[in-house]
Structure formats: structure tokens, C-alpha cells
Design an enzyme around this catalytic site. Sequence first.
Site, short mmCIF file in Angstrom:
data_model
loop_
_atom_site.label_atom_id
_atom_site.label_comp_id
_atom_site.label_asym_id
_atom_site.label_seq_id
_atom_site.Cartn_x
_atom_site.Cartn_y
_atom_site.Cartn_z
N ASP A 1 0.83 -1.20 0.00
CA ASP A 1 0.00 0.00 0.00
C ASP A 1 0.86 1.26 0.00
O ASP A 1 2.05 1.21 0.33
CB ASP A 1 -0.91 0.03 1.24
N TYR B 1 5.48 -9.55 8.00
CA TYR B 1 5.20 -8.13 8.13
C TYR B 1 5.35 -7.72 9.59
O TYR B 1 4.99 -8.47 10.50
CB TYR B 1 3.77 -7.80 7.68
#
Length: 259
Positions: free
Chosen positions: A52, A110
Site C-alpha cells: 500500500d 510483516y
Amino acid sequence: MVKYAGLLQFKGTNYAGFQRQKNGTAIQNVLESTLSQINNRATVVRYSGRTDAGVHAWGMPFVFWGREDLSADKWMFILNRMLPKDMRVISVVRTSPEFDPQLSAVAKQYLYCATQERLGPLWDDFFAYLPSLSIETSAVISGARKLVGEHDFKGFSKKGSSVKSTRRKLYEVSVMFAHSRMYFSFVGNGFLYGMVRLMVGTLLQIGWGKQDVNFIDEVLSGNAVANYSAPAQGLHLVKVWLEPDPFLESVKANERDFS
């Protein structure tokens, strides 16, 4: 032209994500433009997965076809001379024509970093600043445990993804609290669009008492949808595990040469 694999580290603050954009500057736009200049021809890259806008990466795998007269070390040197300061290539190796970093990705990690107090200009881009609300840490940890395993994570994804299946497996979900800072780590075989930020957001809502810990069960069973996405600047792609892994193969080859 031969195929090279690279690992790109970048600060995503000033970019519209990794994937190429028509309206906006993405990491892929800048990387392909630089490679095209070096190759003297249009050059495209394949990569392990999109990120993103505002998200950072410690090592995003990518591949490209490049000039054979430049060694892998020379490619890395030239790229780092030409790329902007918020991008850095940390490895380049020659790889097989069949290698695809997206198809070869078997797991990813992540890390989400958040803080309840301002840390100063050196850290503001890498930690999400959240209101200084009281957090029930035991509830957050209990919620994180519910995410481990194979589930349908459709309720933890944003619209716009074209994946065939929304089932994913999380091998590890861990949470750490250190003074005013919070760290959320996720290791899984894949992640849906917006999945990590929605999971973090839900865990924060649970810690703030705005959701019950059983809300996670409702989302995973398809009876509810996560509705709070944590801010992008706290998200970091830490590692992508590849099979085959051209970077490990390169290390092994160098060890053989050395011996």
C-alpha cells in the site's frame, strides 16, 4: 540480456505503493525508469507482491532482464547511484529465466510498529502515532492467538483484490509492548489486500475495549467484517521466503568458489 534478481529496500512515505500507477508515483515506476535508462530500452520488473501507499520494505524481491556486460555487483552499484535516497538495492544476483518472485514466494513477514507518543522526525514515518488510550495488553495477546492457523481472511481484506481464494495460513502472530511502543509481527504463507492493517486495527480496538476478543472469531467465520485499518506508515515488509531462493543459491556458489 540475462535475468537478474534483486532485493529492494525502500521508505514508502512518498510513494503510492509498490505497484505501477498511472496517476501517481509508485516504487515500480521509479525502479523501471532507472533500469530502462541503464539498459537503453524499456524494462519491466516482476516482484513478490504489492504494498500500500506509505508502506516500507526491508527487502522486496524483484527480477528484471538486464545487460549481460554488467556484472551483478556492477548492477547494484549503478542502481544505487541512480535511485533516489529513499530506495536502496541490497542484493543483485544472476538467476534462471524461469524464476518468478511472486510464484516462488512461500511465506512473508510483516511488522507493524505503533507508538502512543511522538518519537521525533527520525521515526515519525516508520511508527504509526495512535492516541494515548489505555490498552488491555492481555486482551490484545489473546486476540492475536486466534489469528494463528489457516482461516478464511476475507473479512480482514479490502475490496479490490482479484485473488481466487481468500484462505491464508498464519504461522506466527506475536505482539510486544515496550513502554509507549507496540510491535505486531505476522508470518504467513500470504496476505490479502489490506489484511495486516485490518488485523492490527482490530487488535487495537480489542485493546481499547471497543471490540470484544470474540469479534475475531466472528470475522473469521464470515459473520462480521473488520472496519478499522491501522495507518499505513507503521507497516513494514520484513522478509519474503522464496523457493527456489536465488540469493541463497548465490551465497552457496560463492562459498564453493572460496573453498
